[in-house]
Enzyme design. Structure first.
Site, mmCIF file in Angstrom:
data_model
loop_
_atom_site.group_PDB
_atom_site.id
_atom_site.type_symbol
_atom_site.label_atom_id
_atom_site.label_comp_id
_atom_site.label_asym_id
_atom_site.label_seq_id
_atom_site.Cartn_x
_atom_site.Cartn_y
_atom_site.Cartn_z
ATOM 1 N N PHE A 253 0.820 -1.226 0.000
ATOM 2 C CA PHE A 253 0.000 0.000 0.000
ATOM 3 C C PHE A 253 0.846 1.266 0.000
ATOM 4 O O PHE A 253 0.382 2.318 0.418
ATOM 5 C CB PHE A 253 -0.977 0.005 1.195
ATOM 6 C CG PHE A 253 -1.896 -1.183 1.226
ATOM 7 C CD1 PHE A 253 -2.741 -1.433 0.159
ATOM 8 C CD2 PHE A 253 -1.919 -2.042 2.316
ATOM 9 C CE1 PHE A 253 -3.593 -2.533 0.174
ATOM 10 C CE2 PHE A 253 -2.760 -3.145 2.340
ATOM 11 C CZ PHE A 253 -3.599 -3.388 1.262
ATOM 12 N N GLY A 480 1.412 -8.028 -5.293
ATOM 13 C CA GLY A 480 0.191 -8.819 -5.156
ATOM 14 C C GLY A 480 -0.854 -8.375 -6.151
ATOM 15 O O GLY A 480 -1.918 -8.968 -6.286
ATOM 16 N N THR A 481 -0.511 -7.318 -6.895
ATOM 17 C CA THR A 481 -1.461 -6.733 -7.829
ATOM 18 C C THR A 481 -1.539 -7.502 -9.142
ATOM 19 O O THR A 481 -2.481 -7.335 -9.890
ATOM 20 C CB THR A 481 -1.044 -5.282 -8.122
ATOM 21 O OG1 THR A 481 0.359 -5.294 -8.410
ATOM 22 C CG2 THR A 481 -1.291 -4.399 -6.916
ATOM 23 N N ARG A 644 -6.941 1.066 -21.747
ATOM 24 C CA ARG A 644 -7.247 -0.353 -21.959
ATOM 25 C C ARG A 644 -6.867 -1.159 -20.719
ATOM 26 O O ARG A 644 -5.795 -0.966 -20.147
ATOM 27 C CB ARG A 644 -6.481 -0.888 -23.159
ATOM 28 C CG ARG A 644 -6.663 -2.400 -23.282
ATOM 29 C CD ARG A 644 -5.854 -2.975 -24.412
ATOM 30 N NE ARG A 644 -6.520 -2.721 -25.675
ATOM 31 C CZ ARG A 644 -5.948 -2.956 -26.846
ATOM 32 N NH1 ARG A 644 -4.718 -3.400 -26.911
ATOM 33 N NH2 ARG A 644 -6.611 -2.725 -27.951
ATOM 34 N N ASN A 647 -5.720 -6.828 -17.888
ATOM 35 C CA ASN A 647 -6.270 -8.016 -17.229
ATOM 36 C C ASN A 647 -7.512 -7.633 -16.429
ATOM 37 O O ASN A 647 -7.409 -7.210 -15.273
ATOM 38 C CB ASN A 647 -5.212 -8.649 -16.321
ATOM 39 C CG ASN A 647 -5.707 -9.940 -15.681
ATOM 40 O OD1 ASN A 647 -6.879 -10.324 -15.837
ATOM 41 N ND2 ASN A 647 -4.832 -10.620 -14.966
ATOM 42 N N PRO A 648 -8.696 -7.770 -17.017
ATOM 43 C CA PRO A 648 -9.916 -7.323 -16.326
ATOM 44 C C PRO A 648 -10.166 -8.038 -14.998
ATOM 45 O O PRO A 648 -10.799 -7.468 -14.111
ATOM 46 C CB PRO A 648 -11.034 -7.651 -17.323
ATOM 47 C CG PRO A 648 -10.366 -7.869 -18.624
ATOM 48 C CD PRO A 648 -8.962 -8.304 -18.354
ATOM 49 N N GLN A 654 -8.378 -4.867 -8.265
ATOM 50 C CA GLN A 654 -7.725 -3.649 -7.764
ATOM 51 C C GLN A 654 -8.753 -2.592 -7.374
ATOM 52 O O GLN A 654 -8.637 -1.947 -6.335
ATOM 53 C CB GLN A 654 -6.783 -3.072 -8.829
ATOM 54 C CG GLN A 654 -5.472 -3.799 -8.923
ATOM 55 C CD GLN A 654 -4.797 -3.897 -7.587
ATOM 56 O OE1 GLN A 654 -4.460 -2.898 -6.966
ATOM 57 N NE2 GLN A 654 -4.604 -5.097 -7.093
ATOM 58 N N GLY A 720 -4.105 0.778 -9.773
ATOM 59 C CA GLY A 720 -3.910 0.339 -8.393
ATOM 60 C C GLY A 720 -4.477 1.274 -7.338
ATOM 61 O O GLY A 720 -4.799 0.847 -6.234
ATOM 62 N N GLU A 721 -4.577 2.532 -7.654
ATOM 63 C CA GLU A 721 -4.908 3.506 -6.614
ATOM 64 C C GLU A 721 -6.225 4.239 -6.822
ATOM 65 O O GLU A 721 -6.875 4.648 -5.862
ATOM 66 C CB GLU A 721 -3.743 4.506 -6.485
ATOM 67 C CG GLU A 721 -2.545 3.820 -5.872
ATOM 68 C CD GLU A 721 -1.238 4.544 -6.094
ATOM 69 O OE1 GLU A 721 -0.759 5.177 -5.157
ATOM 70 O OE2 GLU A 721 -0.683 4.456 -7.203
HETATM 71 MO MO1 MOS Z 1 1.477 3.457 -4.108
HETATM 72 S S1 MOS Z 1 1.156 4.666 -2.445
HETATM 73 O O1 MOS Z 1 2.443 4.520 -5.020
HETATM 74 O O2 MOS Z 1 2.301 2.120 -3.465
#
Ligand code: MOS
Length: 755
Positions: A253, A480-481, A644, A647-648, A654, A720-721
């Site tokens: 994180f 892990g993403t 795009r 990987n849906p 995420q 991811g965020e």
């Molecule tokens: Mo993210 S806070 O850039 O791991």
């Protein structure tokens, strides 16, 4: 979702855009995946730090005599005997980054509770822990300042941050003061977000091995290349004499982006004692010495016409900061480009506190920042009696008004329209408490979101091997993403082989340098590196094809060949079958051909041609039972415009994770520092509440899937965020809709709602 695969990929069966289970999934669920603390060595020693029990003062005496004679103890290390640990500095190529600048034990000043003051090293973890507990420290103690009310310190107009010097007046256009003064409709509110602590499942851990020449670190790191550079500087070693290995991470994180003091301590102990040393942090230490999202206090002023057109916007924020460090919590990152408004000012200040260094935490800056600005937009919509979706559509900009650049790809209105439709937003009745279902009061709220999109520099290798397999290697990490899977998908699609034929390798500084797993930029950054590496490997293969006696392609020119679906074809021979690459290699007695590829950074580009960001919106339903003060988030629908989606399956995962964390941000998460001694007092998983399964509602995720080819050939931006941005504002607005209570300090507490 419809996909066209012709561009940039090399196979009709390309896995790009297909829901792809993680290629490393089996290793994880069978225990085969090795995390930083899973590496064992002969004569391994265990280190346990001694933590300061004051937050402000000076060490006057360290009495280690009793601890030193305890069973199994090898050393009690402290400032006098640990050996030199130097500072790391940031270099031009974005290496040498630390959020906590002071190397451990550099002086005898204590500046936050839990700061490491000594290190017990023993033959077992239990012996080391017992010895650490026995070290007695005397302090000259002063009262710490952990005040939660934030007034900006008297800083100069430009201040240094972890990465650069920044003007505190972050963005300005028009004349805010005049426009706000004259605006017919006004909002002036302050929003507060608390300190939040990263709580990945896997604790920070280092296993350090020093062989007299080379320092090898097994570390839970989101940035191995930077970590190598930092450790090389701290220990005065050439970079090539430091190796960092991070094969699996139990999430981070952002807390694992940049190195923390425990890592240098483990390395120093290994150097001093000539034995491998393992240091695994406790959950309590996770709240003290490895960063947190700073507390923020953000004043938002909006001026608008009666129809909702924004006339003036100011975002003035203050965050707290540790005594020596300069982490910048960029709450204003999104503000200046998000809405069309002629008069705008974004500025910030900092307030020094006796706490550990702040750090990036999922969606740093933008997440607390958009909580404030989107909450303010919702309040404005409410007071003007305008639908909050309409208010946003009305203020949609045509270009980035902060710099005049066009957006590379911005489809926020389409997100809002799709979300409105899928959620059934038109059924919302705006009156407080007016919606009911099954005896529960419903609250509906929404908010928009954005997150930066750019590339870090990245390099990769791709090899085609004579057994028909492909190896793709990049010195990045998988927190892990799903980075292993993305690497495999990229190589599979370029070479035109099934995923099962691809070996994806990462997490080792001996590999070509890869990006940090941060800023939601790893995926976008590795696309050009892997694709150009694959092109180079294919070019090498074609030379083999034409140069091999007896090859069906011998005597042709390279430009007469085409590579597709793992085979080389002759362009001139339409009917001819292609030759699989492994056949060509075997025929030529070549074990493998290899290609190296590189992608340039766009992050920090001083002269960008486009404003590049991802966008989205959340629609939220809460249920409220006033009789028992029970609040639940019962439904979330999120629409994301992130280019795009490669990987849906992992992508949806995420966004769901971001939403779940956003529920925690809105309702649960906060770190509380004791005003008496500065200790984070809820420093355990029992007392620091995060969203668990029972709190997580059904979450519906939609991706627009408009490729953004400014970012890379595939048009893939990061995801991811962004799922965490805006969600807290949507929830607090839903809470208001259900209860009539406006909460402007997170998290929303039940006490706030018992009116
Ligand atoms: Mo993210 S806070 O850039 O791991």
């Amino acid at each position: 979702m419809p996909q066209t695969q012709e561009d940039a990929t090399n196979s009709v069966s390309s896995p790009i855009g297909k829901p792809t289970p993680r290629v490393d999934g089996a290793l994880k669920v069978t225990g085969g995946a090795k995390y930083a603390s899973d590496f064992h060595f002969a004569e391994l020693l265990y280190a346990v730090p001694v933590e300061a029990t004051i937050a402000n003062g000076r060490i006057t005496k360290i009495d280690a005599a009793a601890a030193e004679t305890m069973p199994g103890v090898r050393a009690i290390l402290q400032r006098e005997n640990i050996g030199r640990i130097s500072r790391a500095v940031l270099s031009e190529n974005f290496e040498g980054i630390t959020e906590e600048r002071r190397p451990p034990f550099e002086d005898d000043v204590v500046r936050y509770y839990g700061q490491y003051v000594a290190l017990a090293v023993a033959d077992t973890f239990e012996n080391a822990k017992a010895a650490a507990d026995e070290v007695s420290i005397e302090y000259a103690k002063e009262k710490p300042n952990v005040d939660t009310h934030l007034e900006a310190d008297d800083d100069p107009p430009a201040v240094s941050t972890t990465f650069n010097v920044r003007k505190r007046l972050q963005s300005e256009r028009g004349d805010f003061d005049e426009a706000f003064r004259d605006a017919p409709e006004k909002l002036d509110e302050t929003y507060v977000t608390p300190a939040e602590t990263h709580n990945p499942l896997e604790l920070h851990a280092t296993t350090a091995v020093w062989d007299g020449t080379t320092l090898t670190l097994y570390e839970s790191s989101q940035g191995i290349v930077n970590l190598r550079s930092v450790l090389a500087q701290m220990f005065g070693l050439p970079k090539e004499n430091v190796r960092v290995i991070t094969k699996f991470i139990g999430s981070g994180f952002g807390g694992k982006l940049f190195p923390w003091p425990h890592c240098a301590l483990a390395a120093a102990a290994a150097r001093k004692l000539g034995k491998p040393v393992k240091l695994v942090m406790s959950r309590k230490m996770m709240f003290q010495t490895v960063g947190h999202r700073p507390r923020t206090q953000q004043r938002v002023r909006l001026g608008a016409a009666p129809d909702g057109k924004l006339l003036a916007l100011e975002h003035d924020y203050v965050y707290d900061q540790s005594m020596l460090d300069t982490h910048h919590e960029d709450c204003g990152e999104v503000t200046a480009f998000f809405y069309s408004v002629a008069n705008l000012r974004v500025k910030f200040g900092r307030a020094k506190r006796h706490i550990g260094a702040g750090a990036d935490m999922r969606g740093p800056g933008a997440v607390p920042g958009m909580y404030a600005t989107e909450a303010a937009m919702n309040e404005l919509a409410h007071s003007l009696k305008i639908d909050p979706v309409k208010l946003r559509l009305l203020n949609e900009p045509k270009l980035d008004e902060s710099n005049g650049l066009p957006f590379s790809s911005r489809h926020l209105p389409e997100c809002l329209e799709l979300g409105t439709d899928k959620f059934g937003w038109s059924k919302r009745t705006p009156e407080i408490g007016s919606m009911k279902r099954d005896g529960l009061t419903l609250g509906w709220g929404m908010a928009s979101c954005a997150w930066i999109s750019a590339r870090f520099g990245a390099e990769a290798d791709v090899e085609l091997r004579d057994d028909g397999t492909v190896r793709v290697a990049c010195g990045t990490q998988d927190i892990g993403t799903g980075t292993y899977t993305i690497l495999a998908q990229l190589a599979a699609t370029k070479i035109g082989v099934p995923l099962g034929k691809v070996e994806a390798v990462l997490g080792d500084t001996r590999l070509p340098p890869g990006p940090i797993s941060g800023g939601s930029m790893a995926t976008g950054s590795i696309v050009p590196a892997v694709f150009s590496a694959a092109d180079a490997a294919i070019a090498s293969l074609l030379n083999v094809a034409i140069g091999t006696p007896g090859s069906p392609l011998e005597k042709l020119q390279v430009d007469q060949l085409v590579f597709k679906d793992g085979k080389v074809f002759s362009k001139t021979d339409d009917a001819g079958a292609g030759v699989p690459f492994q056949d060509l290699l075997k025929r030529a007695n070549v074990r493998l051909v290899t290609g190296h590829g590189k992608g340039q950074a766009t992050f920090g580009d001083p002269k960008p041609k486009f404003s590049t960001h991802s966008f989205g919106c959340h629609f939220v339903e809460v249920t409220w039972q006033p009789e028992i003060a029970r609040l639940r988030v019962s439904r979330v629908l999120t629409v994301i415009d992130a280019g795009r989606i490669i990987n849906p399956l992992a992508g949806r995962n995420q966004i769901e994770g971001g939403v779940v964390m956003g529920i925690g941000m809105a309702l649960f998460e906060h770190t509380t520092y004791d005003p008496q001694n500065g200790a984070p007092i809820n420093a355990s998983m029992a007392d620091y509440i995060v969203t668990v399964n029972a709190d997580a509602p059904p979450i519906e995720v939609h991706f627009l899937n408009h490729p953004d080819t400014e970012i890379n050939e595939l048009g893939a931006r990061g995801i991811g965020e962004i799922g965490l941005a805006g969600i807290a504002a949507a929830i607090t607005d839903a809470v208001h809709h259900a209860t009539g209570v406006r909460v402007r300090e997170l998290p929303v507490r039940i006490e706030d709602l018992m009116t």
